[in-house]
Design a protein around this motif. Structure first.
Motif, PDB file in Angstrom:
ATOM      1  N   MET A   1       0.847  -1.176   0.000  1.00  0.00           N
ATOM      2  CA  MET A   1       0.000   0.000   0.000  1.00  0.00           C
ATOM      3  C   MET A   1       0.896   1.243   0.000  1.00  0.00           C
ATOM      4  SD  MET A   1      -2.789   1.167   2.856  1.00  0.00           S
ATOM      5  CE  MET A   1      -4.206   0.333   2.216  1.00  0.00           C
ATOM      6  N   TYR A   2       0.497   2.234  -0.741  1.00  0.00           N
ATOM      7  CA  TYR A   2       1.272   3.464  -0.893  1.00  0.00           C
ATOM      8  C   TYR A   2       1.575   4.131   0.445  1.00  0.00           C
ATOM      9  CZ  TYR A   2       2.369   8.264  -2.254  1.00  0.00           C
ATOM     10  OH  TYR A   2       2.976   9.481  -2.394  1.00  0.00           O
ATOM     11  N   LEU A   3       0.605   4.187   1.338  1.00  0.00           N
ATOM     12  CA  LEU A   3       0.791   4.892   2.605  1.00  0.00           C
ATOM     13  C   LEU A   3       1.855   4.269   3.500  1.00  0.00           C
ATOM     14  CD1 LEU A   3      -2.771   5.981   3.760  1.00  0.00           C
ATOM     15  CD2 LEU A   3      -0.888   7.414   2.993  1.00  0.00           C
ATOM     16  N   GLU A   4       2.161   3.001   3.310  1.00  0.00           N
ATOM     17  CA  GLU A   4       3.181   2.355   4.132  1.00  0.00           C
ATOM     18  C   GLU A   4       4.527   3.044   4.008  1.00  0.00           C
ATOM     19  OE1 GLU A   4       2.992  -1.773   3.084  1.00  0.00           O
ATOM     20  OE2 GLU A   4       1.162  -2.064   4.246  1.00  0.00           O
ATOM     21  N   THR A  43      -0.828   1.193   8.782  1.00  0.00           N
ATOM     22  CA  THR A  43      -2.011   1.104   7.930  1.00  0.00           C
ATOM     23  C   THR A  43      -2.523  -0.334   7.962  1.00  0.00           C
ATOM     24  OG1 THR A  43      -0.789   0.531   5.918  1.00  0.00           O
ATOM     25  CG2 THR A  43      -1.110   2.873   6.372  1.00  0.00           C
ATOM     26  N   GLU A  44      -3.812  -0.489   7.825  1.00  0.00           N
ATOM     27  CA  GLU A  44      -4.401  -1.821   7.740  1.00  0.00           C
ATOM     28  C   GLU A  44      -5.723  -1.729   6.995  1.00  0.00           C
ATOM     29  OE1 GLU A  44      -6.654  -2.779  11.777  1.00  0.00           O
ATOM     30  OE2 GLU A  44      -4.496  -2.670  12.073  1.00  0.00           O
ATOM     31  N   ASN A  45      -6.349  -2.871   6.792  1.00  0.00           N
ATOM     32  CA  ASN A  45      -7.585  -2.907   5.997  1.00  0.00           C
ATOM     33  C   ASN A  45      -8.703  -2.063   6.602  1.00  0.00           C
ATOM     34  OD1 ASN A  45      -6.432  -4.587   4.119  1.00  0.00           O
ATOM     35  ND2 ASN A  45      -7.225  -6.459   5.038  1.00  0.00           N
ATOM     36  N   ILE A  48      -6.327   3.578   9.358  1.00  0.00           N
ATOM     37  CA  ILE A  48      -4.951   3.937   9.677  1.00  0.00           C
ATOM     38  C   ILE A  48      -4.831   4.210  11.175  1.00  0.00           C
ATOM     39  CG2 ILE A  48      -4.398   4.853   7.388  1.00  0.00           C
ATOM     40  CD1 ILE A  48      -4.824   7.685   8.500  1.00  0.00           C
ATOM     41  N   TRP A  86     -11.380   3.771   7.693  1.00  0.00           N
ATOM     42  CA  TRP A  86     -11.474   4.356   6.350  1.00  0.00           C
ATOM     43  C   TRP A  86     -12.825   5.026   6.143  1.00  0.00           C
ATOM     44  CZ3 TRP A  86      -7.147   5.323   4.345  1.00  0.00           C
ATOM     45  CH2 TRP A  86      -6.071   4.452   4.399  1.00  0.00           C
TER      46      TRP A  86
END
Length: 117
Positions: A1-4, A43-45, A48, A86
């Protein structure tokens, strides 16, 4: 994921549909219609994890279970991590060329109460 890529860095988030019951000192979000500058922890499903550097708590019991007398209880600041689902995040701004992100004039910091002047 981009945010990681931005773990342990500041990002800005815009919230949406933030429940009234979550506003206040526990989450550190007092004005959910504003942009917030937050330190991204994970971050997770589901959402955040962000840092609330100004959580206030009053310990009423020691780690061993011993009660702390009321006259000896003191309020202390501590760092907490908060899961923002989210469902409550409208938008995210990252700062790929700036590790700190600074603080934008339009952004609030989680945990800091607004001035009521």
């Amino acid at each position: 994921m981009y945010l990681e890529r931005f773990i342990n860095q500041k990002i800005q988030i815009k919230l949406k549909n933030f429940p009234e019951t979550l506003k206040g000192p526990v989450t550190g979000i007092f004005e959910p219609d504003q942009w917030y500058l937050v330190k991204l922890i994970k971050t997770e499903n589901m959402g955040i994890w962000v840092e609330n550097p100004c959580y206030k708590r009053t310990k009423v019991q020691e780690d061993d279970g011993t009660a702390i007398p009321e006259d000896k209880q003191t309020e202390e600041n501590c760092v907490t991590n908060l899961l923002l689902r989210w469902d409550y995040i409208s938008s995210v701004i990252t700062f790929p060329n700036d590790e700190t992100g600074g603080i934008d004039k339009k952004a609030k910091l989680i945990g800091f109460q607004p001035n009521n002047n």
